[in-house]
Design an enzyme around this catalytic site. Sequence first.
Site, PDB file in Angstrom:
ATOM      1  N   GLY A   1       0.719  -3.912  -4.380  1.00  0.00           N
ATOM      2  CA  GLY A   1      -0.413  -2.614  -4.050  1.00  0.00           C
ATOM      3  C   GLY A   1       0.118  -1.687  -3.945  1.00  0.00           C
TER       4      GLY A   1
ATOM      5  N   PRO B   1       4.473  -6.978  -7.955  1.00  0.00           N
ATOM      6  CG  PRO B   1       5.391  -5.698  -9.411  1.00  0.00           C
ATOM      7  CD  PRO B   1       5.374  -7.348  -8.340  1.00  0.00           C
ATOM      8  N   GLY B   2       1.077  -5.636 -10.267  1.00  0.00           N
ATOM      9  CA  GLY B   2       0.458  -5.897 -10.413  1.00  0.00           C
ATOM     10  C   GLY B   2      -0.051  -4.755 -11.130  1.00  0.00           C
ATOM     11  NE  ARG B   3      -3.651  -1.124  -7.601  1.00  0.00           N
ATOM     12  CZ  ARG B   3      -5.527  -0.996  -7.413  1.00  0.00           C
ATOM     13  NH1 ARG B   3      -6.292  -0.431  -8.666  1.00  0.00           N
ATOM     14  NH2 ARG B   3      -5.261  -2.140  -6.863  1.00  0.00           N
TER      15      ARG B   3
ATOM     16  NE  ARG C   1      -9.619  -0.397  -8.734  1.00  0.00           N
ATOM     17  CZ  ARG C   1      -9.280   0.586  -8.632  1.00  0.00           C
ATOM     18  NH1 ARG C   1     -10.148   1.982 -10.084  1.00  0.00           N
ATOM     19  NH2 ARG C   1      -8.685   1.288  -7.807  1.00  0.00           N
TER      20      ARG C   1
ATOM     21  CB  SER D   1      -4.836  -2.585  -3.819  1.00  0.00           C
ATOM     22  OG  SER D   1      -4.728  -4.152  -3.981  1.00  0.00           O
TER      23      SER D   1
ATOM     24  CB  CYS E   1     -31.046  -1.412 -15.702  1.00  0.00           C
ATOM     25  SG  CYS E   1     -32.418  -1.035 -15.525  1.00  0.00           S
ATOM     26  CD  GLU E   2     -27.616  -2.538 -10.880  1.00  0.00           C
ATOM     27  OE1 GLU E   2     -27.908  -1.545  -9.705  1.00  0.00           O
ATOM     28  OE2 GLU E   2     -28.199  -3.335 -11.021  1.00  0.00           O
TER      29      GLU E   2
END
Length: 475
Positions: free
Chosen positions: A275, A318-320, A365, A239, A396-397
């Site tokens: 991708g 195709p997606g992204r 991401r 990807s 809380c990270e």
Amino acid sequence: MIFSESNAVNPLAPQWLDSAVARQLNSGVWPATATRDAAGELTIGGVRATELLERHGSPLYVIDEHDMRERAASALAAFTEAFNAIGAQVQLHYASKALLSIDIARWMQQAGVGLDVASAGELEVALAAGIDPETIGLHGNNKSDALLARAVEVGVGTVIIDSLTEIDRLAAVAAEFGKRQPVLLRINSGIHADTHSYLATSHEDQKFGITLASAAEAVAKIRGHEALEFRGLHSHIGSSIYSADGFGAAADRLMRLRAELLADGPVPEVNLGGGFGIAYLPSDRPLPLDELARGIAAEVARACAETGTDLPLVTFEPGRSIAGPAGVTLYRVGVTKDVTVSDEHGTPAVRRYVSVDGGMSDNARPAMYRADYCVRLANRESDAPLQLVRVVGSHCESGDIVVYADYLPDDVSYGDILAVPATGAYCFAMASHYNYFDRPAMVAVRDGESRTLVRRITIQDLLAADTASTPEEHP
């Protein structure tokens, strides 16, 4: 001396970050209709950012409907032209894992693009949208018997087989329904995409597909079942890929494997996956789809000529590249905080932390892949000096980061609206309720109007799903 972007070049800024474009809506990153109105406010699809948050709440996923539809149609046209030029037929399936709703599935169908699904849930969304099952491909490394049965029952066009054990199970299901199920076999081509290691999905040490060495055995097994129709081969090399080289190499290997398999029967289709990369930053330069399509088509034609074989039907997923640039996420600014940090040379500099009312629950991401995004002030323009910022979420990270580095005007403050582009793919799709946050709504904008595609999932919804929230049921 302590540096800040308001008085000098900040040594904490990455080399690719260019303050000269920090106030621009770069065309390669933002949806086609994104612009600023006369008052300096960001508008998408003719709808102002403030209006969107007032009506739909914050944070908010915004999808430029015209842009997404156009990207699907343009992708189909680019690949059709490239492969028709070599005498081959081509088809596109939208990779629905990138972004899916009933309306989005219908947009793809109306653009002439099929649909790939990878779960029972995605399949049911496609069916609810009225998508012709013949145009659906079913993926998955661990398909249950129930999912296989549902796919065969409704007439899914292609099941992409991912393991040797799946062959017998699918054949048994198809035989029970008295059907002959068309299938592709997913192959690990051994081509490693130039991308993040977690995104490179075509190497041997991973959960997807069959190795080249085992392909002949798997195909023979498929052909040995009357209830299965072997249609061809599938490959997906990763990807966020910016170059045609990997696709060309994978195409070469699959075409040569196909030539060997043709000795024992037809192999009418080769699916080379998706991708294709997009621009997340103004400095990103993904290869245009028409150039990518021509490059892959040339490799397919060459490999078929060298092996003396006919040209197959070639499919892409195709997606992204369709969903990603069409999406923008809007946030409200909360706390801002200046932190003095020393760079690698010991020079102190200021990084401003700008907190927003979302974070890793609406965009995982950056935390998962260290993915970079850019950000712009959305509710107004400002000529204040630029300040290097890190946009962070409210979870809380410490790794709850939305944008690692960009420039924003120094006067950004509580209540302002920020916009993060290129969030159409894998943000809504991977959203969670971490820390019991709402899951933001997703809206479509077009021609000055906005409408809800998927409503906000609130804490009230989550409490309703918690069986202990009804005391009378649990004395």
